[in-house]
Write an enzyme that holds these catalytic residues in place. Structure first.
Site, PDB file in Angstrom:
ATOM      1  N   MET A 153      37.215  33.772  39.633  1.00  0.00           N
ATOM      2  CA  MET A 153      37.273  33.300  38.609  1.00  0.00           C
ATOM      3  C   MET A 153      35.942  33.127  37.687  1.00  0.00           C
ATOM      4  O   MET A 153      34.712  32.848  38.598  1.00  0.00           O
ATOM      5  CB  MET A 153      37.853  32.034  38.512  1.00  0.00           C
ATOM      6  CG  MET A 153      39.292  32.001  39.104  1.00  0.00           C
ATOM      7  SD  MET A 153      39.781  30.307  39.464  1.00  0.00           S
ATOM      8  CE  MET A 153      41.458  30.572  40.113  1.00  0.00           C
ATOM      9  N   SER A 154      35.831  33.427  36.627  1.00  0.00           N
ATOM     10  CA  SER A 154      34.667  33.207  35.684  1.00  0.00           C
ATOM     11  C   SER A 154      34.983  33.138  34.322  1.00  0.00           C
ATOM     12  O   SER A 154      35.875  33.621  33.635  1.00  0.00           O
ATOM     13  CB  SER A 154      33.984  34.765  35.793  1.00  0.00           C
ATOM     14  OG  SER A 154      33.026  34.565  34.898  1.00  0.00           O
ATOM     15  N   ARG A 209      33.470  34.457  31.967  1.00  0.00           N
ATOM     16  CA  ARG A 209      33.347  35.816  31.249  1.00  0.00           C
ATOM     17  C   ARG A 209      34.557  36.721  31.334  1.00  0.00           C
ATOM     18  O   ARG A 209      34.780  37.595  31.040  1.00  0.00           O
ATOM     19  CB  ARG A 209      32.034  36.494  31.851  1.00  0.00           C
ATOM     20  CG  ARG A 209      30.910  35.783  31.412  1.00  0.00           C
ATOM     21  CD  ARG A 209      29.595  36.392  31.565  1.00  0.00           C
ATOM     22  NE  ARG A 209      28.423  36.077  31.059  1.00  0.00           N
ATOM     23  CZ  ARG A 209      27.594  35.221  31.648  1.00  0.00           C
ATOM     24  NH1 ARG A 209      27.795  34.895  32.977  1.00  0.00           N
ATOM     25  NH2 ARG A 209      26.562  34.889  30.967  1.00  0.00           N
ATOM     26  N   LYS A 225      29.921  31.628  44.315  1.00  0.00           N
ATOM     27  CA  LYS A 225      30.089  32.803  43.434  1.00  0.00           C
ATOM     28  C   LYS A 225      28.733  33.118  42.956  1.00  0.00           C
ATOM     29  O   LYS A 225      28.396  34.095  42.775  1.00  0.00           O
ATOM     30  CB  LYS A 225      31.127  32.511  42.187  1.00  0.00           C
ATOM     31  CG  LYS A 225      31.283  33.802  41.425  1.00  0.00           C
ATOM     32  CD  LYS A 225      31.921  33.644  40.218  1.00  0.00           C
ATOM     33  CE  LYS A 225      31.384  34.569  39.320  1.00  0.00           C
ATOM     34  NZ  LYS A 225      30.795  34.048  37.998  1.00  0.00           N
ATOM     35  N   MET A 262      28.371  25.289  32.685  1.00  0.00           N
ATOM     36  CA  MET A 262      28.227  25.569  31.162  1.00  0.00           C
ATOM     37  C   MET A 262      29.293  25.554  30.434  1.00  0.00           C
ATOM     38  O   MET A 262      29.504  26.194  29.442  1.00  0.00           O
ATOM     39  CB  MET A 262      27.470  27.128  30.981  1.00  0.00           C
ATOM     40  CG  MET A 262      26.231  27.060  31.801  1.00  0.00           C
ATOM     41  SD  MET A 262      25.183  28.504  31.164  1.00  0.00           S
ATOM     42  CE  MET A 262      26.326  29.886  31.539  1.00  0.00           C
ATOM     43  N   GLY A 304      38.013  27.227  39.014  1.00  0.00           N
ATOM     44  CA  GLY A 304      36.827  27.228  40.178  1.00  0.00           C
ATOM     45  C   GLY A 304      35.789  26.141  39.710  1.00  0.00           C
ATOM     46  O   GLY A 304      35.387  25.236  40.594  1.00  0.00           O
ATOM     47  N   HIS A 305      35.545  25.891  38.427  1.00  0.00           N
ATOM     48  CA  HIS A 305      34.871  24.751  38.114  1.00  0.00           C
ATOM     49  C   HIS A 305      35.732  23.217  38.603  1.00  0.00           C
ATOM     50  O   HIS A 305      35.057  22.222  39.226  1.00  0.00           O
ATOM     51  CB  HIS A 305      34.649  24.564  36.807  1.00  0.00           C
ATOM     52  CG  HIS A 305      33.769  25.461  36.057  1.00  0.00           C
ATOM     53  ND1 HIS A 305      34.481  26.415  35.180  1.00  0.00           N
ATOM     54  CD2 HIS A 305      32.602  25.944  36.226  1.00  0.00           C
ATOM     55  CE1 HIS A 305      33.240  27.273  34.931  1.00  0.00           C
ATOM     56  NE2 HIS A 305      32.320  27.068  35.039  1.00  0.00           N
TER      57      HIS A 305
HETATM   58  P1  AMP Z   1      28.811  28.232  35.346  1.00  0.00           P
HETATM   59  O1  AMP Z   1      29.791  27.566  34.004  1.00  0.00           O
HETATM   60  O2  AMP Z   1      29.334  29.651  34.987  1.00  0.00           O
HETATM   61  O3  AMP Z   1      27.490  27.909  35.105  1.00  0.00           O
HETATM   62  O4  AMP Z   1      29.091  27.508  36.730  1.00  0.00           O
HETATM   63  C1  AMP Z   1      29.296  26.169  36.983  1.00  0.00           C
HETATM   64  C2  AMP Z   1      29.375  26.108  38.562  1.00  0.00           C
HETATM   65  O5  AMP Z   1      30.559  26.608  38.659  1.00  0.00           O
HETATM   66  C3  AMP Z   1      28.357  26.982  39.287  1.00  0.00           C
HETATM   67  O6  AMP Z   1      27.942  26.115  40.511  1.00  0.00           O
HETATM   68  C4  AMP Z   1      29.035  28.087  39.557  1.00  0.00           C
HETATM   69  O7  AMP Z   1      28.732  28.705  40.890  1.00  0.00           O
HETATM   70  C5  AMP Z   1      30.541  27.342  39.673  1.00  0.00           C
HETATM   71  N1  AMP Z   1      31.532  28.369  39.809  1.00  0.00           N
HETATM   72  C6  AMP Z   1      31.817  29.398  38.604  1.00  0.00           C
HETATM   73  N2  AMP Z   1      32.798  30.145  39.006  1.00  0.00           N
HETATM   74  C7  AMP Z   1      33.346  29.759  40.319  1.00  0.00           C
HETATM   75  C8  AMP Z   1      34.407  30.134  41.049  1.00  0.00           C
HETATM   76  N3  AMP Z   1      35.175  31.187  40.698  1.00  0.00           N
HETATM   77  N4  AMP Z   1      34.447  29.674  42.326  1.00  0.00           N
HETATM   78  C9  AMP Z   1      33.890  28.511  42.507  1.00  0.00           C
HETATM   79  N5  AMP Z   1      32.649  28.136  41.877  1.00  0.00           N
HETATM   80  C10 AMP Z   1      32.474  28.474  40.768  1.00  0.00           C
END
Ligand code: AMP
Length: 291
Positions: free
Chosen positions: A184-185, A187, A149, A30, A36-37
């Site tokens: 990591m996030s 948010r 995560k 997103m 992390g990404h």
């Molecule tokens: P998101 O943009 O939050 O929807 O996350 C996109 C992808 O990145 C999803 O597969 C998440 O699980 C992964 N992701 C988000 N945060 C992390 C993290 N800290 N470590 C590993 N993968 C992550």
């Protein structure tokens, strides 16, 4: 690096790559990309000859009171972050392109969404399954990489792929953490400095439970209650802290094998999630790869 804005363009690119004998790895995101990404993207580039990163803040996975409108969006920053990596296409569809007029199809799973985050985010996993199914249909990846995560999300996607015979391999990637343990996030940027200082207690609480399980504790209900109390004392408002089957996500009462320890808690206005797999008699090293 191609920036692809429409579904027909993405479909054409994918078709051409497949005809040329290339393989495609997809990393759905997103945006508001962090390390992390980027680790998922690096893992994708080790799997296939072509890497596609999708960036789409998917409206169907947010509830009416959730943070869809204020979810961080930074396409320029994301493209800069990806420019140093092996990425062949960044797929940035519009909401109108994904969900045209008259759209009416859903993808629902009967059991996995009835646990953990699905208890409060009732339409979330239907929205996730729908958008990921659509991304798979458009990009036609050989491999798709997801972060642990979001453990429940990974299980939902794995189950959907198995149930619908989708021709894609799901690669689980370990959680990347800040040096103090906070997962990591996107948010995390919402956290005030005081809340950011408190936030590592979330993972520390999971690690303490993993330590107790490794040391022989078997009463999952007690461990969960103690963990929630520790979070409350630190200033969190826990939504759930549960010990459950890593496969079905059904709650575990007596620990007899590996258990998923999963948590969601609010800190100020920010909702944080985290998890690890605790192993009876296991060393901390045995716990960390799945965390
Ligand atoms: P998101 O943009 O939050 O929807 O996350 C996109 C992808 O990145 C999803 O597969 C998440 O699980 C992964 N992701 C988000 N945060 C992390 C993290 N800290 N470590 C590993 N993968 C992550």
């Amino acid at each position: 690096m191609n920036v692809v804005g429409t579904l027909p363009q993405m479909r054409d690119l994918s078709r051409r790559w497949h005809l040329a004998g290339e393989t495609i790895a997809l990393v759905p995101t997103m945006g508001a990309l962090h390390a992390g990404h980027l680790a998922l993207v690096a893992a994708a580039s080790r799997e296939c000859t072509r890497v596609v990163v999708s960036i789409f803040v998917n409206p169907t996975q947010f509830g009416p009171t959730e943070d869809f409108s204020r979810y961080p969006r930074d396409l320029d920053g994301d493209l800069r972050a990806l420019s140093g990596l092996k990425v062949d296409a960044v797929f940035v569809p519009s909401a109108e392109g994904m969900y045209g007029p008259g759209f009416q199809t859903s993808v629902e799973l009967a059991h996995l969404p009835r646990h953990l985050c699905g208890l409060t985010r009732t339409n979330h996993f239907g929205g996730v399954a729908l958008v990921v199914a659509k991304l798979f249909n458009v990009v036609r990846p050989d491999v798709a990489v997801f972060g642990l995560k979001d453990y429940q999300q990974v299980r939902v996607i794995e189950q959907m792929v198995a149930d619908l015979d989708q021709d894609v391999r799901i690669l689980r990637h370990p959680t990347l953490r800040e040096p103090d343990g906070l997962a990591m996030s996107s948010r995390n940027r919402y956290l005030s400095p005081a809340d950011r200082a408190t936030a590592p207690t979330l993972y520390a609480t999971l690690q303490a439970i993993a330590g107790a399980v490794a040391g022989g504790a078997t009463d999952a209900i007690r461990l969960a209650a103690d963990g929630r109390a520790r979070l409350e004392a630190a200033g969190f408002v826990p939504e759930y802290l549960a010990l459950c089957s890593p496969e079905t996500l059904d709650e575990v009462v007596t620990i007899e094998g590996p258990v998923l320890v999963a948590v969601a808690a609010r800190l100020g206005a920010t909702r944080l999630i985290d998890n690890l797999v605790a192993v009876p008699g296991g060393s901390p090293a045995a716990v960390s790869p799945a965390s």
